[in-house]
Design an enzyme around this catalytic site. Structure first.
Site, PDB file in Angstrom:
ATOM      1  N   GLU A   1      -2.281  -6.560  -5.009  1.00 58.41           N
ATOM      2  CA  GLU A   1      -1.072  -6.722  -4.179  1.00 58.41           C
ATOM      3  C   GLU A   1      -0.948  -8.191  -3.830  1.00 58.41           C
ATOM      4  OE1 GLU A   1      -0.382  -4.175  -0.775  1.00 58.41           O
ATOM      5  OE2 GLU A   1      -1.246  -2.457  -1.841  1.00 58.41           O
TER       6      GLU A   1
ATOM      7  N   GLU B   1      -6.773  -0.624   0.804  1.00 60.89           N
ATOM      8  CA  GLU B   1      -6.898  -1.320   2.093  1.00 60.89           C
ATOM      9  C   GLU B   1      -7.720  -0.488   3.077  1.00 60.89           C
ATOM     10  OE1 GLU B   1      -3.168  -2.959   3.547  1.00 60.89           O
ATOM     11  OE2 GLU B   1      -3.081  -4.356   1.889  1.00 60.89           O
TER      12      GLU B   1
HETATM   13  O1  AHR Z   1       3.096  -3.483  -0.380  1.00 61.30           O
HETATM   14  C1  AHR Z   1       3.323  -2.998   0.906  1.00 61.30           C
HETATM   15  C2  AHR Z   1       2.040  -2.618   1.631  1.00 61.30           C
HETATM   16  O2  AHR Z   1       1.279  -3.753   1.877  1.00 61.30           O
HETATM   17  C3  AHR Z   1       1.098  -1.698   0.910  1.00 61.30           C
HETATM   18  O3  AHR Z   1       1.431  -0.359   1.039  1.00 61.30           O
HETATM   19  C4  AHR Z   1      -0.208  -1.968   1.593  1.00 61.30           C
HETATM   20  O4  AHR Z   1      -1.313  -1.744   0.766  1.00 61.30           O
HETATM   21  C5  AHR Z   1      -0.085  -3.417   2.029  1.00 61.30           C
HETATM   22  O5  AHR Z   1      -0.474  -3.607   3.333  1.00 61.30           O
END
Ligand code: AHR
Length: 510
Positions: free
Chosen positions: A311, A188
């Site tokens: 994710e 991210e």
């Molecule tokens: O999964 C939780 C968080 O969500 C992660 O650390 C991050 O990459 C995302 O914003």
């Protein structure tokens, strides 16, 4: 068909849906890594949820809980991403090697400001993936780390011979190089990974991968950290600017019932508007992937670059009384339906989507497993993953749906049925079906082009309540049950009666 339907809109009445599978037209392979998991140093996701340490009274193998290991083994977890997430861009790998008693204690600034003991480091992570027979995906630190630090970590993991770092790995207990499948440069980068522009990140990525070396036979696939939600600019810039050493671009999209971060919505006790909104929100994964794939098809027509949804999952308001930084939430039948809808979307894009990692494996967000001290339960999401195991490394098959009824409520409308078909590694024809409507069962007439479908055997996951869940007091409330169907006459069609709010996975006999 006469049905008593409380609360259903007239548009959502039961219908005979026609589904036709073309088993002669093989589609792309459904990479087993689409069923990957994510374990971050966050809350009780690793510590307590999985890792108790070798000296704990809780039965464990080298520190990993035996009950959780057993459940994850049964799930055929193919891939685990570690150590973050946001945590990755503040993680220094040298803190997590050597005698555990001597490892530095840090503050987990991203997740609750709690102590990070570094008890789980590189060796413990690879022990976990080796115990589970999974592949390893390590996320490097671009934010507070350096290219040198990432390069040395890679050397530590993959080098053989007399390299000092390889010797250090041996001294720490692992003679052979680790088997590393994927390495990502940051996470991210648009947010917690450094608030960068895609152009700036692309330059940093190109510099870093120039120095990220590994022996050819042990070279991991490299991922560039991409965008999220409706934003395709990251995919546009990265796939245009980075010409080599890029095997995939990552993408994150979380499902919030309200679509708003301030008040996301509750994990349980929700009304039907939250059910349909959650499913409508999660179905945005389809256009988001399609838009990014269109960009990749333009910039990378040879399809060298994969699209890794590393994710995704539901993100609710945390369970009342829990640490807000721990992202602990309950998991219901709705989560299982969300998971299955996403699996069907990933299958449909399997030529580009070659990996996904649900957030996260244990006790965090849309988890497979919840633990409370020595107790453990399997969530409805776990069961959805288990039912879809035959799709791992299967060959996707095209299908068409006719007369698919809309499920509508208020101003929101989504397709009632979602489906996916594939030929599994053992040659069987599998069909997955999701009925999104919480009130109306569906009769689905299944045809296999040029063949006669005679029977279907598999499992169904459903429950009486939209928020049905497993608890530590009643851990088996939501469980898959046997599901069977056969043709009444010699020539079919094969009709599957799919209950309301259900996930069904069957092997179709012909
Ligand atoms: O999964 C939780 C968080 O969500 C992660 O650390 C991050 O990459 C995302 O914003």
């Amino acid at each position: 068909m006469a049905l008593s339907i409380a609360g259903a809109s007239p548009l959502a009445l039961a219908a005979d849906v026609e589904l036709t599978i073309d088993a002669a037209q093989a589609g792309p392979l459904i990479n087993k890594h689409i069923y990957g998991q994510f374990a971050e140093h966050l809350g009780t996701g690793i510590y307590e949820g999985m890792w108790v340490g070798p000296k704990a009274k809780t039965p464990n193998t080298h520190g990993w809980r035996n009950d959780v290991l057993g459940a994850l083994k049964a799930l055929h977890v193919p891939l685990i991403r570690w150590p973050g997430g946001c945590f990755a861009d503040e993680y220094h790998w040298r803190d997590g090697i050597g005698p555990r008693a001597k490892r530095p204690v840090k503050v987990n600034t991203n997740w609750g400001g709690v102590e990070e003991s570094n008890a789980v480091g590189t060796h413990e992570f690879f022990d976990l993936v080796e115990l589970l027979g999974a592949d390893a995906y390590v996320n490097g630190n671009l934010g507070t780390g350096s290219t040198q630090e990432m390069a040395e970590w890679l050397e530590y993991m993959t080098a053989d011979g007399k390299s000092t770092l390889a010797q250090a790995r041996r001294a720490n207990g692992h003679a052979e190089p680790f088997k590393l499948s994927y390495f990502a440069v940051g996470n991210e980068a648009w947010g917690c990974g450094g608030s960068m522009t895609p152009e700036h990140y692309a330059d940093l990525y190109k510099t870093a991968v120039t120095f990220l070396k590994a022996p050819d036979s042990r070279r991991p696939k490299f991922l560039a950290s991409g965008g999220n939600d409706a934003d395709t600019r990251w995919t546009e810039v990265l796939s245009h600017d980075i010409k080599s050493n890029i095997d995939a671009i990552s993408f994150h999209y979380y499902t919030l019932p309200t679509g708003k971060w301030e008040t996301k919505g509750a994990a349980t006790g929700f009304a039907e508007d939250q059910w349909i909104n959650t499913l409508a929100q999660t179905l945005k994964m389809e256009p988001f992937i399609a838009q990014n794939v269109a960009v990749l098809d333009k910039n990378d027509p040879q399809k060298k670059i994969g699209f890794a949804v590393d994710e995704w999952g539901t993100w609710y308001d945390v369970e009342p009384g829990t640490n807000p930084g721990f992202l602990y939430q309950q998991n219901t039948l709705r989560d299982a339906v969300v998971a299955a809808l996403n699996f069907n979307i990933f299958h449909a894009h399997a030529d580009r989507v070659r990996m996904s990692n649900i957030a996260q494996m244990v006790n965090v967000l849309q988890a497979m497993i919840l633990t409370d001290k020595d107790k453990m339960l399997l969530t409805p999401t776990y069961h959805a993953y288990a039912m879809y195991v035959p799709f791992q490394d299967a060959t996707s098959l095209p299908l068409s749906i006719a007369n698919n009824p809309a499920y509508s409520l208020g101003g929101t409308s989504i397709p009632g049925l979602s489906a996916s078909a594939a030929r599994s590694k053992d040659g069987k024809l599998y069909l997955a079906l999701v009925n999104s409507n919480p009130h109306v069962p569906l009769n689905v007439a299944v045809r296999v082009k040029g063949e006669t479908a005679t029977a279907a055997h598999g499992q169904v996951l459903t429950a009486d309540a939209m928020d049905a869940r497993n608890t530590f007091q009643a851990p088996q409330q939501v469980q898959p049950r046997a599901f069977d169907a056969k043709t009444s006459g010699a020539t079919g069609p094969l009709t599957l009666s799919i209950p309301a709010k259900a996930v069904v996975v069957v092997a179709v006999e012909r």
